[in-house]
Write an enzyme that holds these catalytic residues in place. Structure first.
Site, short mmCIF file in Angstrom:
data_model
loop_
_atom_site.label_atom_id
_atom_site.label_comp_id
_atom_site.label_asym_id
_atom_site.label_seq_id
_atom_site.Cartn_x
_atom_site.Cartn_y
_atom_site.Cartn_z
N TYR A 1 0.83 -1.21 0.00
CA TYR A 1 0.00 0.00 0.00
C TYR A 1 0.86 1.26 0.00
O TYR A 1 0.34 2.36 -0.25
CB TYR A 1 -0.92 0.05 1.23
CG TYR A 1 -1.90 -1.08 1.38
CD1 TYR A 1 -2.13 -2.00 0.35
CD2 TYR A 1 -2.60 -1.25 2.57
CE1 TYR A 1 -3.02 -3.03 0.51
CE2 TYR A 1 -3.50 -2.29 2.73
CZ TYR A 1 -3.71 -3.18 1.71
OH TYR A 1 -4.59 -4.22 1.88
N HIS B 1 0.68 -11.62 1.68
CA HIS B 1 -0.38 -10.91 0.98
C HIS B 1 -1.12 -11.78 -0.05
O HIS B 1 -2.31 -11.57 -0.30
CB HIS B 1 0.21 -9.68 0.29
CG HIS B 1 -0.74 -8.55 0.13
ND1 HIS B 1 -0.38 -7.23 0.24
CD2 HIS B 1 -2.07 -8.52 -0.14
CE1 HIS B 1 -1.43 -6.44 0.06
NE2 HIS B 1 -2.46 -7.22 -0.18
N ILE C 1 -12.43 -5.51 8.06
CA ILE C 1 -11.49 -4.40 7.86
C ILE C 1 -12.09 -3.38 6.89
O ILE C 1 -11.74 -3.34 5.70
CB ILE C 1 -10.14 -4.91 7.32
CG1 ILE C 1 -9.59 -6.05 8.17
CG2 ILE C 1 -9.12 -3.77 7.26
CD1 ILE C 1 -9.15 -5.64 9.57
N LYS D 1 -12.66 0.35 5.17
CA LYS D 1 -11.76 1.47 4.94
C LYS D 1 -12.55 2.68 4.48
O LYS D 1 -13.61 2.56 3.87
CB LYS D 1 -10.69 1.13 3.90
CG LYS D 1 -11.24 0.87 2.52
CD LYS D 1 -10.35 1.41 1.42
CE LYS D 1 -10.20 2.91 1.48
NZ LYS D 1 -9.45 3.47 0.33
N SER D 2 -12.04 3.84 4.79
CA SER D 2 -12.58 5.10 4.30
C SER D 2 -11.57 6.19 4.65
O SER D 2 -10.81 6.05 5.61
CB SER D 2 -13.93 5.43 4.93
OG SER D 2 -14.41 6.68 4.44
N ARG E 1 -17.61 8.73 7.59
CA ARG E 1 -17.75 7.31 7.27
C ARG E 1 -16.95 6.45 8.24
O ARG E 1 -17.38 5.36 8.63
CB ARG E 1 -17.29 7.03 5.84
CG ARG E 1 -18.14 7.68 4.77
CD ARG E 1 -19.50 7.04 4.68
NE ARG E 1 -20.23 7.53 3.53
CZ ARG E 1 -21.54 7.66 3.48
NH1 ARG E 1 -22.27 7.33 4.54
NH2 ARG E 1 -22.14 8.10 2.40
N ASN F 1 -18.75 3.56 10.41
CA ASN F 1 -18.38 2.15 10.34
C ASN F 1 -17.99 1.57 11.69
O ASN F 1 -18.02 0.35 11.87
CB ASN F 1 -17.22 1.96 9.35
CG ASN F 1 -17.64 2.17 7.91
OD1 ASN F 1 -18.82 2.14 7.59
ND2 ASN F 1 -16.67 2.39 7.04
#
Length: 292
Positions: free
Chosen positions: A49, A107, A236, A238-239, A244, A248
């Site tokens: 990432y 991964h 998991i 994401k934002s 948000r 969540n």
């Protein structure tokens, strides 16, 4: 209030984590800071990432003790191999600014180059034995990949992070995980991968999920996260948007009925949103992970 899961080696992990997949490096620290402020104590990142540094910065600036935040990251396939994985750990911890990782996972399975995958996992086993990581695991491993790995290694993965959402719930993978005491961890847990799919429908617009959300005065995203947690999975989401992120996390004050869980279960289409794990190879997905 939050919820935890006990991994197969006795380590406790917050069930709901905050993900930073595709969060730009220059936005990561702010996003993680927002998550920590609303109560997240589990952050999921990955070498691929390219934003581990931002995660570490947010944790350091949060004022929280290191022991209060569960840090999970992933080794990318370009760094598979025994020695390479040990070095990948050094790169990740340097960027994150920590000495010990709570969870380090591979991964992808790279089944076409599985010998290197096995050597990478043996590297994780060494890191675990040395106390440099508290738990180890895998991501995107299908049942046959798990079987092959377990035949050639000693430590059963604590976690298998895979695509799981109402439209693609992977019952065979979840069953294989459960058989071995492996926690299923859902990436794209609210079906984010379906939101922009050409010609397909989005989980956010699903009538069944929407109806359940109305009944509980919650959003569809909150219902889907609650569905994940009540099934004993880690999720998991994401934002990068603070509202948000807070939404969540606000999933611990209601409970879905058995019939509601079953109604969501029946939405599974069997259609994968992400890439086929077997198609991930170092030739097609090469990425040099920087040292710093």
């Amino acid at each position: 209030m939050t919820q935890t899961l006990t991994l197969n080696n006795g380590i406790t992990m917050p069930a709901l984590g905050f993900g930073v997949y595709r969060t730009p490096p220059d936005e990561t620290a702010d996003a993680v800071a927002s998550a920590l402020r609303v109560g997240y104590r589990h952050i999921d990142t990955a070498a691929a990432y390219l934003n581990e540094r931002g995660v570490g910065e947010a944790i350091r600036q949060s004022g929280l003790d290191r022991s209060e935040v569960f840090i999970e990251t992933k080794v990318w396939i370009s760094d598979y191999g025994y020695d390479e994985t040990l070095h990948a750990f050094e790169k990740s911890t340097r960027k994150l600014g920590v000495d010990v990782l709570d969870l380090l996972i591979l991964h992808q399975p790279t089944p076409k180059q599985f010998d290197r995958t096995v050597e990478a996992y043996r590297g994780l086993e060494t890191l675990l034995a040395d106390g440099r990581v508290r738990a180890i695991g895998v991501s995107n491993f299908m049942p046959d990949h798990l079987t092959s790995l377990l035949e050639r290694t000693s430590v059963v993965p604590a976690v298998n992070q895979v695509e799981v959402h109402p439209y693609f719930s992977q019952p065979e993978v979840r069953a294989a995980n459960a058989e071995h005491g492996i926690v299923t961890q859902a990436w794209s847990p609210i079906g984010g991968i379906t939101f922009y799919r050409s010609g397909g429908s989005s989980t956010l617009d699903d009538d069944v999920i929407g109806g359940i959300a109305v009944n509980h005065r919650k959003t569809p995203a909150q219902v889907m996260l609650r569905w994940q947690l009540q099934h004993g999975r880690s999720a998991i989401p994401k934002s990068a948007r603070p509202e948000r992120i807070a939404e969540n996390f606000d999933v611990f004050d209601f409970e879905l009925a058995g019939a509601e869980l079953e109604a969501i279960d029946r939405l599974d289409t069997g259609v994968r949103g992400g890439p086929e794990p077997a198609d991930i190879t170092t030739d097609a997905f090469s990425l040099a992970i920087p040292e710093a």
